[in-house]
Design an enzyme around this catalytic site. Sequence first.
Site, PDB file in Angstrom:
ATOM      1  N   ASP A   1       0.863  -1.192   0.000  1.00  0.00           N
ATOM      2  CA  ASP A   1       0.000   0.000   0.000  1.00  0.00           C
ATOM      3  C   ASP A   1       0.896   1.238   0.000  1.00  0.00           C
ATOM      4  O   ASP A   1       2.098   1.149   0.281  1.00  0.00           O
ATOM      5  CB  ASP A   1      -0.902   0.015   1.255  1.00  0.00           C
ATOM      6  CG  ASP A   1      -1.836   1.241   1.271  1.00  0.00           C
ATOM      7  OD1 ASP A   1      -2.437   1.545   0.230  1.00  0.00           O
ATOM      8  OD2 ASP A   1      -1.929   1.920   2.315  1.00  0.00           O
ATOM      9  N   SER A   2       0.300   2.381  -0.286  1.00  0.00           N
ATOM     10  CA  SER A   2       1.062   3.629  -0.213  1.00  0.00           C
ATOM     11  C   SER A   2       1.522   3.898   1.227  1.00  0.00           C
ATOM     12  O   SER A   2       2.489   4.618   1.431  1.00  0.00           O
ATOM     13  CB  SER A   2       0.177   4.794  -0.672  1.00  0.00           C
ATOM     14  OG  SER A   2      -0.939   4.926   0.190  1.00  0.00           O
TER      15      SER A   2
ATOM     16  N   CYS B   1      -4.370  -1.451  -2.060  1.00  0.00           N
ATOM     17  CA  CYS B   1      -4.540  -0.015  -2.265  1.00  0.00           C
ATOM     18  C   CYS B   1      -5.469   0.153  -3.457  1.00  0.00           C
ATOM     19  O   CYS B   1      -5.167  -0.332  -4.556  1.00  0.00           O
ATOM     20  CB  CYS B   1      -3.168   0.597  -2.555  1.00  0.00           C
ATOM     21  SG  CYS B   1      -3.209   2.331  -3.015  1.00  0.00           S
TER      22      CYS B   1
ATOM     23  N   GLU C   1      -2.209   8.552   8.211  1.00  0.00           N
ATOM     24  CA  GLU C   1      -0.784   8.183   8.202  1.00  0.00           C
ATOM     25  C   GLU C   1      -0.086   8.618   9.492  1.00  0.00           C
ATOM     26  O   GLU C   1       0.884   8.012   9.921  1.00  0.00           O
ATOM     27  CB  GLU C   1      -0.066   8.822   7.008  1.00  0.00           C
ATOM     28  CG  GLU C   1      -0.310   8.107   5.697  1.00  0.00           C
ATOM     29  CD  GLU C   1       0.305   6.703   5.661  1.00  0.00           C
ATOM     30  OE1 GLU C   1       1.504   6.558   5.902  1.00  0.00           O
ATOM     31  OE2 GLU C   1      -0.454   5.744   5.409  1.00  0.00           O
TER      32      GLU C   1
ATOM     33  N   CYS D   1     -11.151   3.112  -0.002  1.00  0.00           N
ATOM     34  CA  CYS D   1      -9.719   3.352   0.197  1.00  0.00           C
ATOM     35  C   CYS D   1      -9.357   2.538   1.417  1.00  0.00           C
ATOM     36  O   CYS D   1     -10.069   2.587   2.434  1.00  0.00           O
ATOM     37  CB  CYS D   1      -9.472   4.839   0.450  1.00  0.00           C
ATOM     38  SG  CYS D   1      -7.814   5.226   1.055  1.00  0.00           S
TER      39      CYS D   1
ATOM     40  N   HIS E   1      -7.281   2.897   3.617  1.00  0.00           N
ATOM     41  CA  HIS E   1      -7.014   3.662   4.837  1.00  0.00           C
ATOM     42  C   HIS E   1      -8.304   3.903   5.647  1.00  0.00           C
ATOM     43  O   HIS E   1      -8.254   4.050   6.863  1.00  0.00           O
ATOM     44  CB  HIS E   1      -6.430   5.040   4.502  1.00  0.00           C
ATOM     45  CG  HIS E   1      -4.964   5.047   4.204  1.00  0.00           C
ATOM     46  ND1 HIS E   1      -4.437   4.557   3.043  1.00  0.00           N
ATOM     47  CD2 HIS E   1      -3.905   5.498   4.937  1.00  0.00           C
ATOM     48  CE1 HIS E   1      -3.114   4.724   3.049  1.00  0.00           C
ATOM     49  NE2 HIS E   1      -2.774   5.281   4.188  1.00  0.00           N
TER      50      HIS E   1
HETATM   51  N1  DGL Z   1      -4.843   3.178   0.692  1.00  0.00           N
HETATM   52  C1  DGL Z   1      -4.959   3.721  -0.591  1.00  0.00           C
HETATM   53  C2  DGL Z   1      -6.220   3.389  -1.311  1.00  0.00           C
HETATM   54  O1  DGL Z   1      -6.820   2.393  -0.987  1.00  0.00           O
HETATM   55  C3  DGL Z   1      -4.189   4.916  -0.995  1.00  0.00           C
HETATM   56  C4  DGL Z   1      -4.478   6.188  -0.340  1.00  0.00           C
HETATM   57  C5  DGL Z   1      -3.504   7.230  -0.784  1.00  0.00           C
HETATM   58  O2  DGL Z   1      -2.304   6.972  -0.762  1.00  0.00           O
HETATM   59  O3  DGL Z   1      -3.961   8.315  -1.164  1.00  0.00           O
HETATM   60  O4  DGL Z   1      -6.631   4.089  -2.200  1.00  0.00           O
END
Ligand code: DGL
Length: 262
Positions: free
Chosen positions: A8-9, A71, A150, A182, A184
């Site tokens: 993931d990012s 992600c 984050e 997302c 996150h």
């Molecule tokens: N966790 C990510 C997603 O599912 C990326 C969020 C990001 O880096 O902007 O899109």
Amino acid sequence: MSTIGVFDSGIGGLSVLNEALIQSPGHHYLYLADSANAPYGEKSTQWVTDRSLLMCSWLASHGCDAIVVACNTATAQAISLIRQELTHVPIIGVEPGIKPATLKSKSKMIGVLATQNTLISDKFKQLLASLISDCEFIQQAGNGLVPLIEKGILEGPQIEALLHQYIDPMLAQGADTIVLGCTHYPFLQASIQKLYGDHLDIIDTSQAIVRQMRRLIKDPNSQEVGSVNVYSTLDGAALLGLAQKLLGQADLHKASAHTVMI
Ligand code: DGL
């Protein structure tokens, strides 16, 4: 047992790793967070595509038999290229759970909270177009949420102000269901529930993603002793500290942390 990469990012994919450790603990997991470059959600498509391929290539070259692109943004923009380039490894992607949402929603109005890059992607547009349903989707980019998550900020005034800004208009239009598009955002479930209680059903696809992962690995029910290694392009120890705080997973307390230059 398998060696499974989860990318993931940043910390978002931990919501998927958590579920993987519940459903399939007997494997070696390599969690790779590109924390030095998060968020991906508002970067250029070309950049996200190139970078996601590089990160997954790194996981493949470190022995992964399967890779979960945990992600939505990277999946939406890069998964076709990743699959083209890494043909020897099953690549499992994620997508906003709009199909399960159509089964849940009674009002037929569904909010989709995802990154800007996910919402503008062809892949997401195709997903919407492929649905046969009488539901309407209110699409909203969650700009500003990922940088807070984050930092481990999952509640409080900053988060609540953004949630009000993004979710209140969905409710005003009659939405009864929200898709967290997302990885996150599942970390915000408690805050969303606090603000919207019973008014909104929350769709998170972590369980479905891991079920798909289990279909694609050779030995999903491995009973061997697994392990978790956590890699960050910024600060491995900080990432692991946050993971332990957020997830309370026993396996994470035995995990090793690494900072990597990729
Ligand atoms: N966790 C990510 C997603 O599912 C990326 C969020 C990001 O880096 O902007 O899109």
